[in-house]
Write a protein that holds these residues in place. Sequence first.
Motif, PDB file in Angstrom:
ATOM      1  N   VAL A   1      -9.810   0.764   1.814  1.00  0.00           N
ATOM      2  CA  VAL A   1      -8.585   1.170   2.510  1.00  0.00           C
ATOM      3  C   VAL A   1      -7.527   1.618   1.502  1.00  0.00           C
ATOM      4  O   VAL A   1      -6.858   2.653   1.690  1.00  0.00           O
ATOM      5  N   SER A   2      -7.367   0.866   0.430  1.00  0.00           N
ATOM      6  CA  SER A   2      -6.386   1.231  -0.599  1.00  0.00           C
ATOM      7  C   SER A   2      -6.763   2.540  -1.284  1.00  0.00           C
ATOM      8  O   SER A   2      -5.897   3.385  -1.559  1.00  0.00           O
TER       9      SER A   2
ATOM     10  N   GLU B   1      -4.955  -2.924  -3.226  1.00  0.00           N
ATOM     11  CA  GLU B   1      -5.850  -4.088  -3.171  1.00  0.00           C
ATOM     12  C   GLU B   1      -6.646  -4.275  -4.458  1.00  0.00           C
ATOM     13  O   GLU B   1      -6.736  -5.400  -4.962  1.00  0.00           O
TER      14      GLU B   1
ATOM     15  N   THR C   1       0.824  -1.208   0.000  1.00  0.00           N
ATOM     16  CA  THR C   1       0.000   0.000   0.000  1.00  0.00           C
ATOM     17  C   THR C   1       0.859   1.260   0.000  1.00  0.00           C
ATOM     18  O   THR C   1       0.596   2.210  -0.752  1.00  0.00           O
TER      19      THR C   1
ATOM     20  N   ARG D   1     -11.355  -3.857   2.066  1.00  0.00           N
ATOM     21  CA  ARG D   1      -9.915  -3.726   1.808  1.00  0.00           C
ATOM     22  C   ARG D   1      -9.657  -2.812   0.608  1.00  0.00           C
ATOM     23  O   ARG D   1      -8.672  -2.071   0.579  1.00  0.00           O
TER      24      ARG D   1
ATOM     25  N   ALA E   1      -8.462   4.936   0.035  1.00  0.00           N
ATOM     26  CA  ALA E   1      -8.231   6.012   1.005  1.00  0.00           C
ATOM     27  C   ALA E   1      -6.755   6.399   1.051  1.00  0.00           C
ATOM     28  O   ALA E   1      -6.412   7.582   1.173  1.00  0.00           O
ATOM     29  N   ALA E   2      -5.871   5.399   0.962  1.00  0.00           N
ATOM     30  CA  ALA E   2      -4.432   5.691   0.963  1.00  0.00           C
ATOM     31  C   ALA E   2      -4.058   6.531  -0.255  1.00  0.00           C
ATOM     32  O   ALA E   2      -3.276   7.492  -0.149  1.00  0.00           O
TER      33      ALA E   2
END
Length: 444
Positions: free
Chosen positions: A276-277, A198, A187, A273, A279-280
Amino acid sequence: FDTGFISALAESGEAVQTGSARMAAMLAGKRPAMMAQRKAAAPQGLGLARRVSPVLRTPQRDAVKAAVAFTGVSTEMTDAERAALAEKSGFRTVAKELPDGVSLTDIVKTMPPEVFKLDHGKAWYSVLLSIVAFSASLYLIHISPWYLLPFAWALSGTAFTGWFVVGHDCGHRSFHENNLVEDIVGTLMFMPLIYPFEPWRIKHNHHHAHTNKLVEDTAWHPVQEEDMAKWDATSAFIAKVFLGTPLKLWASVGHWWIWHFDLNKYTEKQRPRVIVSLAACALFAFVALPTLVYYTGFWGLVKYWLMPWLGYHFWMSTFTVIHHTAPHIPFKPASEWNAAKAQLSGTVHCDYPWWVDFLTHDISWHVPHHVNSKIPWYNLRKATESLRENWGDYMTECTFNWRVVKNAIIECHVYDKDTNYKPFDFKKEEFMFALQRRILPNGM
């Protein structure tokens, strides 16, 4: 997508009997019975564990070769015809057709066990190398006069590609024994590329499970005539410009955008998941990049991020196109698709300049990566030599050259069942393609 990819099948899906007995059965014409016995004996529940079966001993390698020879499957081309095609298309060698009786597991079993072993020191070295190389290239950009900026950008784009390759190994679970470490490192290494780890991991594993399979392959895919028939004039123009000119070497920008940011392309189970990716990536895009603009201005954004990013996409596109596009490498419908043929013979080995291999962690040593994606980058050279020793006749190889690139971007566009590919202007030559055929370099 996660659980079906080819490397898992190669490691856990097919139990192989003792080499001499298995080959004796094959040579005696007892393959159906042998296959039924093998299916009954196959171990269950191995999942995606990091397990590598023992490598075949030399007599067993010979038995595999004997089985290959015994099947009597002949390629449609003679040796002279393959040599002529190689010369015409820019390759050193053009693969013979792999016999139908050879499975992907047969190929994996001939590889030495050490190529599957993880070395955390070498893995972390690749992280350090990529960070240092890209940082040094940014300094080079900073001090370069305007006329040296293209050189500095080319170097930085290549170094930036190394960040992707580190994350690539994390996605294939060939970076570290701990999957959480892999998820975090993957990530973080993808963030500056604004590439969501992801979503890429899911779609890329699907590419490995369905390499060169019509409809299913999520990497590169020939255009189909029925789709072309639906294009209006604008759509046809856009497709031909971006896929039928040197702009194809940046086409991964479109692939990046189309495949990785749409939550509807992922299942409910996958979405947490994936988010989350995303958001990064959003954090980098809306915090890091505005900060860069604040301190260096809009030109700083172009100079220090956009141009290296486009350099990365050049290599991303070029590697993928060259690895999987050649006049003799077919895409097959699911009913005719063969995993061993697609991964071994359907993947091209291409030699690039040493500094490209160094900064991109040998990602271009790509054939063993498709035979088994759990091989870490630092073992790809040894794995390639093993494949050459045992299966070299069934591999296609080249050195990066204009002729290979020219064929891939100007001639290999539309799926054809008989000839594999035909150009966009297969009905009548069009000016844009005629001009490129005339003026683009064609040297090896």
